[in-house]
Write a protein that holds these residues in place. Structure first.
Motif, PDB file in Angstrom:
ATOM      1  N   GLN A  91       1.389  -1.330   0.007  1.00 20.51           N
ATOM      2  CA  GLN A  91       0.136  -0.263   0.392  1.00 20.51           C
ATOM      3  C   GLN A  91       0.874   1.242   0.040  1.00 20.51           C
ATOM      4  N   ASN A  92       2.053   1.347   0.583  1.00 17.59           N
ATOM      5  CA  ASN A  92       2.983   2.529   0.865  1.00 17.59           C
ATOM      6  C   ASN A  92       4.015   2.616  -0.556  1.00 17.59           C
ATOM      7  N   SER A  93       3.602   1.876  -1.711  1.00 20.45           N
ATOM      8  CA  SER A  93       4.633   1.332  -2.969  1.00 20.45           C
ATOM      9  C   SER A  93       3.496   2.281  -3.660  1.00 20.45           C
ATOM     10  N   PHE A  94       2.118   1.655  -3.976  1.00 23.58           N
ATOM     11  CA  PHE A  94       1.347   2.436  -4.126  1.00 23.58           C
ATOM     12  C   PHE A  94       0.376   4.023  -3.984  1.00 23.58           C
TER      13      PHE A  94
ATOM     14  N   PHE B 116      -1.520   5.716  -6.885  1.00 26.99           N
ATOM     15  CA  PHE B 116      -0.925   7.293  -5.719  1.00 26.99           C
ATOM     16  C   PHE B 116      -2.926   7.224  -5.212  1.00 26.99           C
ATOM     17  N   ASP B 117      -3.372   7.755  -6.309  1.00 24.54           N
ATOM     18  CA  ASP B 117      -4.856   7.989  -6.104  1.00 24.54           C
ATOM     19  C   ASP B 117      -5.744   7.239  -6.250  1.00 24.54           C
TER      20      ASP B 117
ATOM     21  N   TYR C  99     -10.886  -2.074  -8.707  1.00 18.94           N
ATOM     22  CA  TYR C  99     -11.472  -1.207  -9.833  1.00 18.94           C
ATOM     23  C   TYR C  99     -10.544   0.088 -10.645  1.00 18.94           C
ATOM     24  N   VAL C 100      -9.727  -0.574 -11.462  1.00 18.83           N
ATOM     25  CA  VAL C 100      -9.018   1.200 -12.219  1.00 18.83           C
ATOM     26  C   VAL C 100      -9.245   1.490 -13.455  1.00 18.83           C
TER      27      VAL C 100
ATOM     28  N   GLN D 261      -2.212   0.616 -14.998  1.00 19.66           N
ATOM     29  CA  GLN D 261      -2.557   0.806 -14.355  1.00 19.66           C
ATOM     30  C   GLN D 261      -2.643  -0.551 -12.739  1.00 19.66           C
ATOM     31  N   ALA D 262      -3.233  -2.041 -13.591  1.00 22.76           N
ATOM     32  CA  ALA D 262      -3.233  -2.554 -12.873  1.00 22.76           C
ATOM     33  C   ALA D 262      -2.063  -3.644 -13.653  1.00 22.76           C
TER      34      ALA D 262
END
Length: 82
Positions: free
Chosen positions: A23-26, A33-34, A51-52, A57-58
């Motif tokens: 989660q920190n990496s994301f 980031f969002d 969902y992206v 992004q995936a």
């Protein structure tokens, strides 16, 4: 009795630590980031869901997760919605 969410494999990373590190990496990645991607970890196996808007992004989410220390494998269940 250990709960699954606190499982600490022999290589020293608990499932909670792995999830938090991903989660920190994301949150530090410009592409992700969002993005509301849900991360769960069970015995070092990471499940990504949510969902992206773009397949990129995936792909980036899966790549970052798989590079995180302590991760055995990644199951990418992210859905692309345009």
């Amino acid at each position: 009795c250990q709960t699954i969410s606190n499982f600490t494999p022999s290589f020293g990373y608990s499932d909670n630590e792995i999830t938090q590190n991903i989660q920190n990496s994301f949150s530090q990645n410009a592409i992700l980031f969002d993005t509301p991607i849900h991360v769960t970890t069970d015995h070092g196996v990471v499940l990504l869901s949510g969902y992206v808007k773009k397949i990129r992004q995936a792909d980036v989410a899966e790549q970052l997760a798989s590079q995180t220390k302590g991760v055995k494998s990644v199951q990418n269940n992210i859905i692309i919605r345009q």
